[in-house]
Design a protein around this motif. Structure first.
Motif, mmCIF file in Angstrom:
data_model
loop_
_atom_site.group_PDB
_atom_site.id
_atom_site.type_symbol
_atom_site.label_atom_id
_atom_site.label_comp_id
_atom_site.label_asym_id
_atom_site.label_seq_id
_atom_site.Cartn_x
_atom_site.Cartn_y
_atom_site.Cartn_z
ATOM 1 N N UNK A 191 6.154 12.116 12.184
ATOM 2 C CA UNK A 191 4.721 12.124 10.813
ATOM 3 C C UNK A 191 6.162 12.792 10.478
ATOM 4 N N UNK A 192 6.745 14.314 10.405
ATOM 5 C CA UNK A 192 7.060 14.883 10.154
ATOM 6 C C UNK A 192 8.088 16.302 10.863
ATOM 7 N N UNK A 193 9.615 16.598 10.008
ATOM 8 C CA UNK A 193 9.912 17.627 10.759
ATOM 9 C C UNK A 193 9.817 18.780 9.910
ATOM 10 N N UNK A 216 9.559 17.907 6.144
ATOM 11 C CA UNK A 216 10.481 16.888 6.086
ATOM 12 C C UNK A 216 9.229 15.252 6.260
ATOM 13 N N UNK A 217 7.997 14.927 6.000
ATOM 14 C CA UNK A 217 8.010 13.676 5.739
ATOM 15 C C UNK A 217 8.424 12.129 6.324
ATOM 16 N N UNK A 253 -1.609 14.912 5.961
ATOM 17 C CA UNK A 253 -0.862 15.229 6.930
ATOM 18 C C UNK A 253 -0.171 16.875 6.574
ATOM 19 N N UNK A 254 -1.173 17.868 5.651
ATOM 20 C CA UNK A 254 -0.673 19.581 5.921
ATOM 21 C C UNK A 254 0.068 19.961 7.115
ATOM 22 N N UNK A 311 8.823 18.899 15.521
ATOM 23 C CA UNK A 311 8.552 17.580 15.203
ATOM 24 C C UNK A 311 6.835 16.948 15.912
ATOM 25 N N UNK A 312 6.552 16.547 14.454
ATOM 26 C CA UNK A 312 5.328 15.582 15.043
ATOM 27 C C UNK A 312 5.154 14.859 14.963
#
Lengths: 113, 113
Positions: B46-48, B56-57, B66-67, B33-34
Protein backbone atom coordinates in the motif's frame (compact mmCIF):
# COMPACT_ATOMS: atom_id res chain seq x y z
CA UNK A 1 0.84 -7.57 -15.25
CA UNK A 2 2.08 -10.14 -12.75
CA UNK A 3 5.80 -9.53 -12.42
CA UNK A 4 6.33 -12.39 -9.98
CA UNK A 5 4.55 -15.67 -10.59
CA UNK A 6 4.20 -18.86 -8.64
CA UNK A 7 2.47 -21.11 -11.11
CA UNK A 8 1.77 -23.98 -8.73
CA UNK A 9 -0.96 -23.00 -6.28
CA UNK A 10 -0.41 -26.19 -4.28
CA UNK A 11 2.08 -28.98 -3.73
CA UNK A 12 1.96 -32.19 -1.70
CA UNK A 13 5.13 -33.98 -0.61
CA UNK A 14 5.80 -36.98 1.56
CA UNK A 15 7.60 -36.36 4.85
CA UNK A 16 11.36 -36.77 4.48
CA UNK A 17 11.36 -36.07 0.75
CA UNK A 18 12.40 -32.88 -1.02
CA UNK A 19 9.95 -30.03 -1.58
CA UNK A 20 10.68 -27.77 -4.55
CA UNK A 21 8.78 -24.53 -4.84
CA UNK A 22 9.18 -22.46 -7.97
CA UNK A 23 8.96 -18.79 -8.77
CA UNK A 24 9.33 -16.91 -12.06
CA UNK A 25 9.78 -13.21 -12.60
CA UNK A 26 9.71 -10.92 -15.60
CA UNK A 27 11.60 -7.81 -14.53
CA UNK A 28 15.32 -8.14 -15.19
CA UNK A 29 15.96 -5.21 -12.84
CA UNK A 30 15.10 -7.32 -9.79
CA UNK A 31 18.29 -7.92 -7.85
CA UNK A 32 17.13 -9.36 -4.54
CA UNK A 33 14.76 -12.19 -3.81
CA UNK A 34 13.16 -13.49 -0.64
CA UNK A 35 11.07 -16.44 0.44
CA UNK A 36 8.45 -16.30 3.16
CA UNK A 37 6.38 -18.93 4.89
CA UNK A 38 2.90 -18.10 6.10
CA UNK A 39 0.73 -20.06 8.49
CA UNK A 40 -2.99 -19.28 8.74
CA UNK A 41 -3.78 -16.28 10.95
CA UNK A 42 -0.11 -15.29 11.14
CA UNK A 43 2.07 -12.84 9.27
CA UNK A 44 4.62 -14.08 6.75
CA UNK A 45 7.85 -15.36 8.29
CA UNK A 46 11.10 -14.61 6.52
CA UNK A 47 12.90 -17.79 5.46
CA UNK A 48 15.80 -17.09 3.18
CA UNK A 49 17.02 -14.58 0.62
CA UNK A 50 19.37 -14.39 -2.31
CA UNK A 51 21.09 -11.59 -4.12
CA UNK A 52 21.34 -11.57 -7.89
CA UNK A 53 25.12 -11.83 -7.62
CA UNK A 54 24.71 -15.37 -6.31
CA UNK A 55 23.08 -18.44 -7.75
CA UNK A 56 22.62 -20.37 -4.51
CA UNK A 57 22.09 -19.67 -0.84
CA UNK A 58 21.69 -22.29 1.82
CA UNK A 59 20.38 -22.14 5.38
CA UNK A 60 19.87 -25.44 7.11
CA UNK A 61 17.16 -27.40 5.34
CA UNK A 62 16.37 -24.50 3.03
CA UNK A 63 18.24 -23.73 -0.19
CA UNK A 64 17.31 -21.11 -2.73
CA UNK A 65 18.57 -21.35 -6.30
CA UNK A 66 18.55 -18.44 -8.72
CA UNK A 67 18.77 -18.77 -12.50
CA UNK A 68 19.02 -15.21 -13.79
CA UNK A 69 19.02 -16.11 -17.45
CA UNK A 70 15.74 -17.98 -17.02
CA UNK A 71 14.41 -15.42 -14.50
CA UNK A 72 13.59 -18.30 -12.23
CA UNK A 73 14.20 -19.13 -8.62
CA UNK A 74 13.34 -22.13 -6.54
CA UNK A 75 13.21 -23.03 -2.88
CA UNK A 76 14.28 -26.52 -1.88
CA UNK A 77 13.34 -27.94 1.49
CA UNK A 78 15.18 -31.10 2.47
CA UNK A 79 14.02 -33.11 4.29
CA UNK A 80 10.44 -31.92 4.35
CA UNK A 81 8.64 -32.04 7.69
CA UNK A 82 4.92 -31.83 8.53
CA UNK A 83 5.59 -28.47 10.24
CA UNK A 84 6.66 -27.10 6.87
CA UNK A 85 3.04 -27.25 5.71
CA UNK A 86 2.19 -23.61 4.98
CA UNK A 87 1.82 -21.14 2.13
CA UNK A 88 5.14 -20.05 0.66
CA UNK A 89 5.59 -16.69 -1.04
CA UNK A 90 8.49 -15.53 -3.13
CA UNK A 91 9.21 -11.83 -3.43
CA UNK A 92 11.46 -9.87 -5.75
CA UNK A 93 12.74 -6.34 -5.56
CA UNK A 94 15.17 -3.71 -6.75
CA UNK A 95 17.40 -2.76 -3.85
CA UNK A 96 18.58 0.59 -5.11
CA UNK A 97 15.99 3.09 -3.97
CA UNK A 98 12.87 2.15 -2.11
CA UNK A 99 13.34 -1.56 -1.34
CA UNK A 100 9.92 -2.36 -2.69
CA UNK A 101 9.15 -6.02 -3.09
CA UNK A 102 6.67 -7.63 -5.43
CA UNK A 103 5.16 -10.82 -4.09
CA UNK A 104 4.04 -13.92 -5.90
CA UNK A 105 0.62 -15.42 -5.32
CA UNK A 106 1.92 -18.19 -3.10
CA UNK A 107 2.16 -21.98 -3.16
CA UNK A 108 0.42 -24.03 -0.51
CA UNK A 109 2.73 -26.84 0.59
CA UNK A 110 1.34 -29.86 2.35
CA UNK A 111 3.81 -32.32 3.82
CA UNK A 112 2.22 -35.69 4.41
CA UNK A 113 3.28 -37.72 7.44
CA UNK B 1 15.10 -9.85 13.35
CA UNK B 2 12.44 -7.68 14.98
CA UNK B 3 9.34 -8.33 17.05
CA UNK B 4 6.36 -6.64 15.46
CA UNK B 5 2.91 -6.40 16.96
CA UNK B 6 -0.32 -5.16 15.44
CA UNK B 7 -3.59 -4.04 16.97
CA UNK B 8 -6.30 -5.04 16.53
CA UNK B 9 -5.69 -8.59 15.38
CA UNK B 10 -9.11 -8.66 13.77
CA UNK B 11 -12.21 -6.53 13.51
CA UNK B 12 -15.62 -6.52 11.91
CA UNK B 13 -16.70 -3.06 10.81
CA UNK B 14 -19.72 -1.48 9.21
CA UNK B 15 -19.39 0.07 5.79
CA UNK B 16 -18.76 3.80 5.83
CA UNK B 17 -16.77 3.70 9.06
CA UNK B 18 -13.00 3.92 9.56
CA UNK B 19 -10.53 1.70 11.36
CA UNK B 20 -7.05 2.57 12.55
CA UNK B 21 -4.51 -0.23 12.72
CA UNK B 22 -1.45 0.14 14.91
CA UNK B 23 1.97 -1.35 14.30
CA UNK B 24 4.61 -1.45 17.04
CA UNK B 25 8.21 -2.63 16.63
CA UNK B 26 10.57 -3.56 19.46
CA UNK B 27 13.49 -1.69 17.92
CA UNK B 28 14.04 1.49 15.96
CA UNK B 29 13.65 1.04 12.23
CA UNK B 30 13.88 3.51 9.41
CA UNK B 31 11.53 1.96 6.90
CA UNK B 32 8.08 0.59 7.62
CA UNK B 33 5.68 -0.75 5.05
CA UNK B 34 1.97 -1.44 4.91
CA UNK B 35 0.62 -4.31 2.82
CA UNK B 36 -2.79 -5.69 2.02
CA UNK B 37 -3.63 -9.30 1.30
CA UNK B 38 -7.09 -9.70 -0.17
CA UNK B 39 -8.74 -13.12 0.02
CA UNK B 40 -6.90 -15.61 -2.17
CA UNK B 41 -4.47 -12.96 -3.38
CA UNK B 42 -0.85 -12.10 -2.88
CA UNK B 43 0.54 -9.33 -0.70
CA UNK B 44 0.22 -5.89 -2.24
CA UNK B 45 2.21 -2.92 -1.01
CA UNK B 46 0.00 0.00 0.00
CA UNK B 47 2.65 2.50 1.08
CA UNK B 48 6.08 3.03 2.55
CA UNK B 49 6.22 5.03 5.77
CA UNK B 50 9.45 6.68 6.84
CA UNK B 51 9.69 8.66 10.03
CA UNK B 52 9.71 12.39 9.49
CA UNK B 53 8.34 12.35 5.96
CA UNK B 54 5.09 11.81 4.15
CA UNK B 55 4.21 8.24 3.31
CA UNK B 56 4.81 7.16 -0.28
CA UNK B 57 1.77 5.46 -1.79
CA UNK B 58 1.73 2.84 -4.51
CA UNK B 59 -0.37 3.08 -7.61
CA UNK B 60 -4.01 2.50 -6.77
CA UNK B 61 -3.74 3.66 -3.18
CA UNK B 62 -4.38 7.23 -2.01
CA UNK B 63 -3.79 9.11 1.19
CA UNK B 64 -7.44 10.06 1.65
CA UNK B 65 -8.42 6.41 1.75
CA UNK B 66 -5.39 5.06 3.65
CA UNK B 67 -3.88 7.83 5.79
CA UNK B 68 -0.68 6.76 7.52
CA UNK B 69 1.12 8.19 10.49
CA UNK B 70 4.73 7.54 11.48
CA UNK B 71 5.37 9.57 14.63
CA UNK B 72 8.59 7.81 15.65
CA UNK B 73 10.99 5.03 14.70
CA UNK B 74 9.04 2.25 16.42
CA UNK B 75 5.40 2.98 15.62
CA UNK B 76 3.04 3.54 12.70
CA UNK B 77 -0.68 3.57 12.07
CA UNK B 78 -2.73 2.86 8.97
CA UNK B 79 -6.32 4.05 8.78
CA UNK B 80 -8.78 2.44 6.38
CA UNK B 81 -11.32 5.18 5.75
CA UNK B 82 -14.93 5.09 4.61
CA UNK B 83 -14.79 1.32 4.39
CA UNK B 84 -16.63 -0.83 1.90
CA UNK B 85 -16.81 -4.65 1.68
CA UNK B 86 -14.01 -4.52 -0.92
CA UNK B 87 -11.67 -3.38 1.87
CA UNK B 88 -12.08 -6.73 3.62
CA UNK B 89 -8.50 -7.98 3.73
CA UNK B 90 -5.60 -8.81 5.94
CA UNK B 91 -3.51 -5.70 6.56
CA UNK B 92 0.14 -6.25 7.42
CA UNK B 93 2.91 -3.97 8.48
CA UNK B 94 6.51 -4.86 7.85
CA UNK B 95 9.89 -3.36 8.66
CA UNK B 96 13.23 -3.50 6.99
CA UNK B 97 15.81 -5.24 9.15
CA UNK B 98 19.42 -5.67 8.21
CA UNK B 99 20.21 -5.61 4.54
CA UNK B 100 17.27 -5.78 2.16
CA UNK B 101 15.12 -8.02 4.34
CA UNK B 102 11.61 -7.31 5.54
CA UNK B 103 9.91 -8.79 8.57
CA UNK B 104 6.16 -8.82 8.99
CA UNK B 105 3.75 -8.32 11.81
CA UNK B 106 0.99 -10.86 12.50
CA UNK B 107 -1.58 -8.95 10.46
CA UNK B 108 -5.00 -7.44 11.09
CA UNK B 109 -7.93 -9.33 9.59
CA UNK B 110 -10.61 -6.81 8.62
CA UNK B 111 -14.13 -7.75 7.60
CA UNK B 112 -16.44 -5.01 6.37
CA UNK B 113 -20.15 -5.73 6.38
Amino acid sequence: DQQVKQNSPSLSVQEGRISILNCDYTNSMFDYFLWYKKYPAEGPTFLISISSIKDKNEDGRFTVFLNKSAKHLSLHIVPSQPGDSAVYFCAAGVTSGTYKYIFGTGTRLKVLA
Amino acid sequence: SAVISQKPSRDICQRGTSLTIQCQVDSQVTMMFWYRQQPGQSLTLIATANQGSEATYESGFVIDKFPISRPNLTFSTLTVSNMSPEDSSIYLCSVEVGVNEQYFGPGTRLTVT
